[in-house]
Design an enzyme around this catalytic site. Structure first.
Site: not given
Ligand code: CAA
Length: 387
Positions: A124, A369, A343, A158, A128, A244-245
Site C-alpha cells: 500500500a 508499478e 488481425i 488502488w 487518493p 516488482g517492475r
Molecule cells: N532504490 C532505492 N532508493 C531509491 C530508489 C530506488 N530505486 N529510487 C529513489 N530512491 C531514493 C533516492 O536515492 C532518494 O534518497 P537520497 O536523497 O538519500 O538519495 C530518495 O529515494 C528520494 O528519491 P527521489 O528524489 O528520486 O524521489 P522523487 O520524489 O523524485 O520520486 C519517482 C521519484 C521515480 C518519481 C518515484 O516517486 C516513483 O517511482 N513514482 C512512481 C510510484 C509508483 O510506481 N507507484 C506504483 C504503486 S504500487 C502498484 O502499482 C502495485 C500494484 O497495484 C500492482
C-alpha cells in the site's frame, strides 16, 4: 553469453505452464466476466510454490531465482493476466520486500504464510491524491506516548488484492517535515481493529484481481512491526518497486505472447480472397513486427532478472534495467494485443475469443508499478545524472 536455462528454471516454468494451461486458461473468461477472486486457482499456485518463488524454503517458498520467477510469471500471464497480477504482488512487492528489509522474526511470522499460499499479501503506497508523486502521501503514523506502538490514520487506494489480503506492507508518514525521508514502512495485519476496506473497484481489465481502497482509523501497529528504520520507508518502497517492475514486464511478455500465438494460428486458418490471410504482405508485416518486439521484450526482461540476481551479490541497484524492461514490455503488450485483435477482425472484438480481454488487460501494464512516463523519468535520470 549463454541463453540456456538451468534444469530448475525449466522445471518451475513447466509446473507454471501446466497449472496455467490446465486450470487457469479454461476459467479465465469466467473470472473476467464475474470479477470473482480466483481463490481455487490461487490455492493451486500456492501449493506449487508459485506464490513465493524466490523465498527460501525455510520461509515457505520455492527457494528459486529471479529468472525462474520471470519464466513462471510469463506462463501464468499467458493464461490470464489477472492471475499473474495477484501472483506478482504476493511474490515481489510483499514477500521479496519483507525478505530484503524485514527482521528474522518478521520473515518467520509474515513471509511464511504468504509465500506458501495460505494467505495473501498486499502493498500500500498509492493514495487518493498521490500516485506518481508517491512521496506526497498523507497517511500518518504517530508514535504512541509510551513508544510501544504507532497509531495509523489515513487512506490508501488502488490496493491490489486489498479485498482479500491478510497482510499489507504499508507506507506512512512518520515525519511530514522531512518529505520522502519522513516515510516509514509497516507490516499490517488486516484482522486488527482500525483496518477497513472500501468497495472493490470496477475495472477495464484484470477484473479477477481484486482492487480496493483501504482506510486506517487509529490502527495500532506494534513498533516491532515497523519494516526497517524510521524514515527509511521511501527507499524500501522504491527498491521493492524495482523488483516488482520486472514482474510486470514478465506479465506483459506473457500476455503479448498469448496474443501473438493466437494471431499466428489465425492467419494460417482464416481465408480471404481465396488464400490464408497470412499470405498477404500487410499481415506478414504485422506478424514480423509483433515477433521482433516480443523477443526484444522477453530478452530485456530476462536481462533485468539477471541484473537483479547480480545486484543481490554486489548491492548495486538494477533500477535502469527494471524500468527499461517494464517500459518496453508494457508498450509491447499494448502493441501486440492491438495488432492481434486487428488481425482477428470482428472475431477479435467478440467475447467468444480472448483477444478483447488481452487488449483490455494490456493497458494496466503501462499504468501500475509506475506509469510509462515514470519509467522514462527513472531511465533518463539514471542515464544523465540530471533531475
Ligand atoms: N532504490 C532505492 N532508493 C531509491 C530508489 C530506488 N530505486 N529510487 C529513489 N530512491 C531514493 C533516492 O536515492 C532518494 O534518497 P537520497 O536523497 O538519500 O538519495 C530518495 O529515494 C528520494 O528519491 P527521489 O528524489 O528520486 O524521489 P522523487 O520524489 O523524485 O520520486 C519517482 C521519484 C521515480 C518519481 C518515484 O516517486 C516513483 O517511482 N513514482 C512512481 C510510484 C509508483 O510506481 N507507484 C506504483 C504503486 S504500487 C502498484 O502499482 C502495485 C500494484 O497495484 C500492482
Amino acid at each position: 553469453m549463454d541463453f540456456s536455462f538451468t534444469e530448475e528454471q525449466l522445471m518451475i516454468r513447466d509446473v507454471a505452464r501446466r497449472i496455467a494451461q490446465e486450470k487457469i486458461a479454461p476459467t479465465a473468461a469466467h473470472y473476467d466476466e464475474t470479477g470473482e477472486f480466483p481463490s481455487e486457482n490461487i490455492r493451486l499456485l500456492g501449493e506449487a510454490g508459485l506464490m513465493g518463488i524466490e523465498v527460501p524454503q525455510e520461509y515457505g517458498g520455492a527457494g528459486l531465482d529471479a529468472i525462474s520467477y520471470v519464466l513462471a510469471m510469463i506462463e501464468v500471464a499467458a493464461a490470464d493476466c489477472a492471475h499473474s497480477t495477484i501472483m506478482s504482488v504476493n511474490n515481489t512487492l510483499y514477500c521479496n520486500g519483507l525478505l530484503k528489509f524485514g527482521t528474522e522474526e518478521q520473515k518467520r511470522k509474515y513471509v511464511t504464510p504468504v509465500a506458501s499460499g495460505q494467505a495473501i499479501g498486499a502493498y500500500a503506497l498509492t493514495e487518493p491524491q498521490s500516485g506518481s508523486d508517491a512521496s506526497a502521501m498523507r497517511c500518518r503514523a504517530v508514535r504512541s506516548p509510551d513508544g510501544s506502538h504507532y497509531i495509523v490514520n489515513g487512506k490508501k487506494s488502488w490496493i491490489t488484492s486489498g479485498p482479500v489480503a491478510k497482510y499489507v506492507m504499508l507506507f506512512a508518514m512518520t515525519d511530514p517535515a522531512k518529505g520522502a525521508k519522513g516515510i516509514s514502512a509497516f507490516l499490517i495485519d488486516t484482522e486488527r481493529e482500525g483496518f477497513h476496506r472500501g468497495k472493490t473497484e470496477p475495472k477495464l481489465g484484470i477484473r479477477a484481481s481484486a482492487t480496493c481502497e483501504i482506510e486506517f482509523t487509529d490502527y495500532r501497529v506494534p513498533v516491532e512491526d515497523r519494516i526497517g528504520e524510521e524514515g527509511e520507508g521511501f527507499k524500501v518502497a522504491m527498491s521493492v518497486l524495482d523488483a516488482g517492475r520486472i514482474g510486470i514486464a514478465a506479465q506483459a511478455v506473457g500476455l503479448a505472447r498469448a496474443a501473438y500465438e493466437a494471431a499466428v494460428r489465425y492467419v494460417k486458418e482464416r481465408k480471404s480472397f481465396g488464400q490464408p490471410i497470412g499470405s498477404f504482405q500487410m499481415i506478414q508485416a504485422k506478424i514480423a513486427d509483433m515477433k521482433c518486439r516480443l523477443d526484444a521484450a522477453e530478452l530485456l526482461t530476462l536481462r533485468a532478472a539477471w541484473a537483479k540476481q547480480q545486484a543481490a551479490k554486489t548491492g548495486a541497484r538494477f533500477s535502469t534495467e527494471a524500468s527499461v524492461a517494464k517500459l518496453f514490455a508494457s508498450e509491447t503488450a499494448m502493441f501486440v494485443t492491438h495488432q492481434a485483435l486487428q488481425i482477428h477482425g470482428g472475431m477479435g472484438y467478440s467475447k467468444e475469443m480472448p483477444l478483447e480481454r488481452y487488449f483490455r488487460d494490456a493497458k494496466i501494464t503501462e499504468i501500475y508499478e509506475g506509469t510509462s512516463e515514470i519509467q522514462r523519468i527513472v531511465i533518463a535520470r539514471n542515464e544523465t545524472g540530471l533531475r
